[in-house]
Design an enzyme around this catalytic site. Structure first.
Site, mmCIF file in Angstrom:
data_model
loop_
_atom_site.group_PDB
_atom_site.id
_atom_site.type_symbol
_atom_site.label_atom_id
_atom_site.label_comp_id
_atom_site.label_asym_id
_atom_site.label_seq_id
_atom_site.Cartn_x
_atom_site.Cartn_y
_atom_site.Cartn_z
ATOM 1 N N GLN A 265 -36.425 67.592 -90.052
ATOM 2 C CA GLN A 265 -35.719 67.992 -88.844
ATOM 3 C C GLN A 265 -36.189 69.370 -88.392
ATOM 4 O O GLN A 265 -36.806 70.115 -89.147
ATOM 5 C CB GLN A 265 -34.206 68.001 -89.050
ATOM 6 C CG GLN A 265 -33.677 69.013 -90.037
ATOM 7 C CD GLN A 265 -32.170 68.907 -90.242
ATOM 8 O OE1 GLN A 265 -31.593 67.824 -90.199
ATOM 9 N NE2 GLN A 265 -31.522 70.035 -90.475
ATOM 10 N N SER B 114 -26.786 67.833 -85.495
ATOM 11 C CA SER B 114 -25.546 68.451 -85.960
ATOM 12 C C SER B 114 -25.698 69.951 -85.740
ATOM 13 O O SER B 114 -26.728 70.529 -86.107
ATOM 14 C CB SER B 114 -25.325 68.142 -87.439
ATOM 15 O OG SER B 114 -24.286 68.919 -87.975
ATOM 16 N N ASP C 85 -21.570 67.095 -83.060
ATOM 17 C CA ASP C 85 -22.755 66.255 -83.235
ATOM 18 C C ASP C 85 -23.177 65.646 -81.897
ATOM 19 O O ASP C 85 -22.321 65.250 -81.094
ATOM 20 C CB ASP C 85 -22.466 65.106 -84.206
ATOM 21 C CG ASP C 85 -22.163 65.570 -85.615
ATOM 22 O OD1 ASP C 85 -22.601 66.695 -85.974
ATOM 23 O OD2 ASP C 85 -21.502 64.829 -86.365
#
Length: 343
Positions: free
Chosen positions: A124, A260, A244
């Site tokens: 990520q 998130s 989120d």
């Protein structure tokens, strides 16, 4: 259990997919950096065990650990995310308010599910932005979400420009809904079912307030007590300066969490949330001591799933089509039955 929709066929070939993954990642990274004024930095793959730097996620996941012989067998942990490390880096690099950093985060989470959207390998973009204490409010959070959503839409458009058969589907604006309101809207559904209902209805949603107990006595889902602020009262009995980003995955006909994020705890909020979770002993860890000593700036930050974004924009049914990891025999067998080779 089925992992692929009936009659599923990928839009892009394997070689096209590899090129498209690079396009998605390069494009979104550039858009995110420009929108939030973030500089790219190098980040660790592992941190010292017991330092408090590693992300504890929901507090039950086991980090991968190992000993380093040349450090007298000191134990290290593979990161689960960089939520705490980023804030420490901003302090150590003396980054000023209004500026921030982002990094490619690669993690191993051995206790994660292995299914269509989960893997034990996590990739990520972790980002963190310095803000002022007076900006610790819901409006500041929602403005950051809006900027990130614009980056998602611009990336979707540019991917479509190159691969015209990948039709854009994101709505023009993202919908903001508090988890408390979602519970009131769908009182007979559990948390996951509420996410599906919201994503199907609005197509793109920022669900606010993850971690605090709702009217039914339960949090929407778990959140660690020492990085996101999930307990600040934002009005109307609602709590939480985090949330989120959820989108409607038309291929799987299900919700998909892409990000998130949240405004981070200050000293008072961290102590309060640690107490609520009966984790006061964490205040004695290295990272926590530095926060309590006032060494860290007030920040907002989060993570945006790279493989999940590629899944969504490239119309893929399984994360294994865009990410090299390990898969169960059941998943591999089903993929092979429809002529797919997972990475």
């Amino acid at each position: 259990m089925k992992y692929f929709p009936s009659s599923y066929q990928p839009v892009l070939s394997v070689r096209e997919t590899e090129r498209a993954i690079k396009l998605v990642k390069d494009t979104f990274e550039r858009e995110l950096s420009g929108a939030l004024r973030l500089s790219r930095v190098t980040s660790p793959l592992f941190v010292a065990k017991g330092s408090g730097i590693n992300d504890d996620l929901n507090g039950i996941e086991r980090p991968v650990s190992f000993e380093v012989g040349n450090f007298n067998n000191q134990k290290m942990e593979i990161v689960q995310s960089l939520a705490k490390w980023k804030r420490m880096a901003l302090a150590d690099y003396d980054i000023q308010p209004g500026l921030g950093l982002y990094t490619d985060m690669n993690a191993i989470r051995p206790d994660d599910d292995i299914d269509a959207i989960h893997s034990i390998y996590v990739d990520q973009w972790d980002w963190e932005l310095v803000m002022s204490e007076k900006e610790r409010n819901l409006a500041f959070l929602l403005n950051a979400v809006t900027e990130i959503y614009k980056c998602l839409r611009r990336t979707e458009f540019l991917v479509h420009e190159t691969y015209t058969n990948l039709t854009p589907i994101l709505p023009e604006e993202i919908t903001f809904i508090h988890a408390e309101d979602a519970l009131a809207m769908f009182p007979d559904l559990d948390a996951k079912e509420r996410e599906v209902a919201l994503a199907k209805k609005y197509k793109a949603v920022f669900l606010i307030g993850i971690g605090a107990k709702l009217a039914n006595g339960e949090p929407h889902s778990g959140r660690a007590p020492d990085y996101d602020d999930w307990s600040t009262d934002t009005g109307n009995g609602h709590k939480g300066l985090n949330g989120d980003i959820l989108v409607w995955d038309a291929v799987r006909e299900d919700s998909l969490e892409l990000s998130s994020m949240g405004i981070r705890v200050n000293k008072e909020i961290m102590l309060s949330q640690l107490k609520e979770r009966n984790m006061e002993e964490r205040a004695n860890l290295y990272w926590h001591k530095r926060l309590l000593a006032g060494e860290f700036p007030q920040t907002i930050g989060g993570g945006i799933g790279q493989s999940r974004l590629c899944m969504f924009l490239l119309k893929k049914a399984h994360i294994g089509e865009v990410q090299a990891s390990v898969w169960t025999d059941e998943i591999i067998k089903e993929a092979n039955s429809i002529g797919l080779q997972l990475m």
